[in-house]
Design a protein around this motif. Sequence first.
Motif, mmCIF file in Angstrom:
data_model
loop_
_atom_site.group_PDB
_atom_site.id
_atom_site.type_symbol
_atom_site.label_atom_id
_atom_site.label_comp_id
_atom_site.label_asym_id
_atom_site.label_seq_id
_atom_site.Cartn_x
_atom_site.Cartn_y
_atom_site.Cartn_z
ATOM 1 N N TYR A 258 0.813 -1.218 0.000
ATOM 2 C CA TYR A 258 0.000 0.000 0.000
ATOM 3 C C TYR A 258 0.846 1.267 0.000
ATOM 4 O O TYR A 258 0.306 2.365 0.091
ATOM 5 N N GLY A 259 2.163 1.114 -0.104
ATOM 6 C CA GLY A 259 3.047 2.272 -0.156
ATOM 7 C C GLY A 259 3.409 2.851 1.193
ATOM 8 O O GLY A 259 3.974 3.937 1.269
ATOM 9 N N ASN A 260 3.110 2.112 2.267
ATOM 10 C CA ASN A 260 3.461 2.561 3.612
ATOM 11 C C ASN A 260 4.882 2.137 3.941
ATOM 12 O O ASN A 260 5.290 1.020 3.639
ATOM 13 N N GLU A 261 5.620 3.018 4.602
ATOM 14 C CA GLU A 261 7.008 2.733 4.961
ATOM 15 C C GLU A 261 7.103 1.589 5.955
ATOM 16 O O GLU A 261 6.343 1.511 6.917
ATOM 17 N N LYS A 262 8.059 0.696 5.708
ATOM 18 C CA LYS A 262 8.359 -0.400 6.626
ATOM 19 C C LYS A 262 9.548 0.012 7.490
ATOM 20 O O LYS A 262 10.136 1.074 7.274
ATOM 21 N N ASP A 263 9.921 -0.831 8.432
ATOM 22 C CA ASP A 263 11.047 -0.493 9.303
ATOM 23 C C ASP A 263 12.347 -1.168 8.862
ATOM 24 O O ASP A 263 13.301 -1.255 9.628
ATOM 25 N N ASN A 264 12.398 -1.646 7.619
ATOM 26 C CA ASN A 264 13.615 -2.250 7.085
ATOM 27 C C ASN A 264 13.723 -1.937 5.597
ATOM 28 O O ASN A 264 12.869 -1.251 5.049
ATOM 29 N N ARG A 265 14.757 -2.434 4.945
ATOM 30 C CA ARG A 265 14.998 -2.133 3.530
ATOM 31 C C ARG A 265 14.635 -3.296 2.608
ATOM 32 O O ARG A 265 14.971 -3.281 1.427
ATOM 33 N N ILE A 266 13.916 -4.293 3.133
ATOM 34 C CA ILE A 266 13.563 -5.473 2.336
ATOM 35 C C ILE A 266 12.130 -5.351 1.829
ATOM 36 O O ILE A 266 11.179 -5.283 2.605
ATOM 37 N N ILE A 267 12.009 -5.327 0.517
ATOM 38 C CA ILE A 267 10.687 -5.289 -0.098
ATOM 39 C C ILE A 267 10.315 -6.718 -0.491
ATOM 40 O O ILE A 267 11.148 -7.476 -0.971
ATOM 41 N N ILE A 268 9.077 -7.081 -0.226
ATOM 42 C CA ILE A 268 8.582 -8.405 -0.570
ATOM 43 C C ILE A 268 7.726 -8.276 -1.828
ATOM 44 O O ILE A 268 6.787 -7.481 -1.870
ATOM 45 N N GLY A 269 8.071 -9.043 -2.840
ATOM 46 C CA GLY A 269 7.326 -9.021 -4.088
ATOM 47 C C GLY A 269 7.464 -10.358 -4.781
ATOM 48 O O GLY A 269 8.424 -11.093 -4.553
ATOM 49 N N ASP A 270 6.535 -10.679 -5.665
ATOM 50 C CA ASP A 270 6.528 -12.023 -6.257
ATOM 51 C C ASP A 270 7.478 -12.189 -7.434
ATOM 52 O O ASP A 270 7.666 -13.297 -7.908
ATOM 53 N N THR A 271 8.106 -11.141 -7.908
ATOM 54 C CA THR A 271 8.976 -11.282 -9.076
ATOM 55 C C THR A 271 10.398 -10.819 -8.762
ATOM 56 O O THR A 271 11.153 -10.447 -9.648
ATOM 57 N N ILE A 272 10.771 -10.829 -7.499
ATOM 58 C CA ILE A 272 12.091 -10.328 -7.125
ATOM 59 C C ILE A 272 12.880 -11.287 -6.252
ATOM 60 O O ILE A 272 14.040 -11.032 -5.949
ATOM 61 N N ASN A 273 12.289 -12.390 -5.873
ATOM 62 C CA ASN A 273 12.899 -13.254 -4.868
ATOM 63 C C ASN A 273 14.203 -13.917 -5.290
ATOM 64 O O ASN A 273 15.001 -14.292 -4.440
ATOM 65 N N THR A 274 14.452 -14.098 -6.567
ATOM 66 C CA THR A 274 15.670 -14.794 -6.987
ATOM 67 C C THR A 274 16.697 -13.854 -7.612
ATOM 68 O O THR A 274 17.678 -14.306 -8.201
ATOM 69 N N ILE A 275 16.501 -12.557 -7.491
ATOM 70 C CA ILE A 275 17.421 -11.585 -8.091
ATOM 71 C C ILE A 275 18.568 -11.300 -7.128
ATOM 72 O O ILE A 275 18.354 -11.053 -5.943
ATOM 73 N N ASN A 276 19.770 -11.315 -7.647
ATOM 74 C CA ASN A 276 20.930 -10.905 -6.869
ATOM 75 C C ASN A 276 21.039 -9.377 -6.985
ATOM 76 O O ASN A 276 21.269 -8.861 -8.078
ATOM 77 N N PRO A 277 20.878 -8.645 -5.876
ATOM 78 C CA PRO A 277 20.917 -7.181 -5.961
ATOM 79 C C PRO A 277 22.252 -6.649 -6.472
ATOM 80 O O PRO A 277 22.304 -5.533 -6.997
ATOM 81 N N ASN A 278 23.323 -7.434 -6.385
ATOM 82 C CA ASN A 278 24.620 -6.997 -6.907
ATOM 83 C C ASN A 278 24.633 -6.932 -8.430
ATOM 84 O O ASN A 278 25.529 -6.321 -9.009
ATOM 85 N N ASP A 279 23.645 -7.566 -9.075
ATOM 86 C CA ASP A 279 23.552 -7.551 -10.538
ATOM 87 C C ASP A 279 22.763 -6.353 -11.070
ATOM 88 O O ASP A 279 22.644 -6.195 -12.282
ATOM 89 N N VAL A 280 22.206 -5.543 -10.173
ATOM 90 C CA VAL A 280 21.307 -4.455 -10.569
ATOM 91 C C VAL A 280 21.879 -3.130 -10.063
ATOM 92 O O VAL A 280 22.177 -3.002 -8.870
ATOM 93 N N PRO A 281 22.025 -2.127 -10.947
ATOM 94 C CA PRO A 281 22.612 -0.860 -10.510
ATOM 95 C C PRO A 281 21.846 -0.168 -9.381
ATOM 96 O O PRO A 281 22.452 0.353 -8.446
#
Length: 183
Positions: free
Chosen positions: A123-146
């Motif tokens: 709903y766009g409300n701020e969480k207390d951490n930097r981890i976003i949960i989504g169904d199309t991001i779980n297997t992405i290595n963040p080091n591969d994305v600028p």
Amino acid sequence: MKHKIIILTDGDKIAKKAAERVAKNINGRCISISSGNPSKINGEEVIKLIKCAKEDPTIIMVDDRGDIGRGNGEKIIQTIIKSQEVILMGIVAVASNSAGSGIRVDYSIDKWGNIIKHAVDKYGNEKDNRIIIGDTINTINPNDVPVIIGIGDPGKMDGNDDLSKGCPILTAAVKLIINSYEK
């Protein structure tokens, strides 16, 4: 010339209309056929379409429809990351209520349009951490994305990202990726 790409991790009807509007807002392109819940084309087809785009950046949509593991949306992302033919500028990670470990965002845009250092929920409300949960991001290595920018689900942020308003939340996320890339 290598085309510059921004990935949106949502592909339903609302996300498609929002992505098309944002592409106009930034004078870019949107590969509308990349939409779908789940995505119906594969990574090689997406790259062929991107190479035909007349403007940069090009927004593409990827969606797994909540599939656990590496679904078609994530396979498209991996194809783009590995490709030598296009440049991935960043990912707009859309929050959902799906299960999974999520991914760490660099920033998020909350439902009020603020740039924040934490993740947001669906709903766009701020969480207390930097981890976003989504169904199309779980297997992405963040080091591969600028850069990874989180947002709530288009259409689920109390109308703050409505098409009639010009999709300001998604536009802000895309502009933040563009600005980060240009630095």
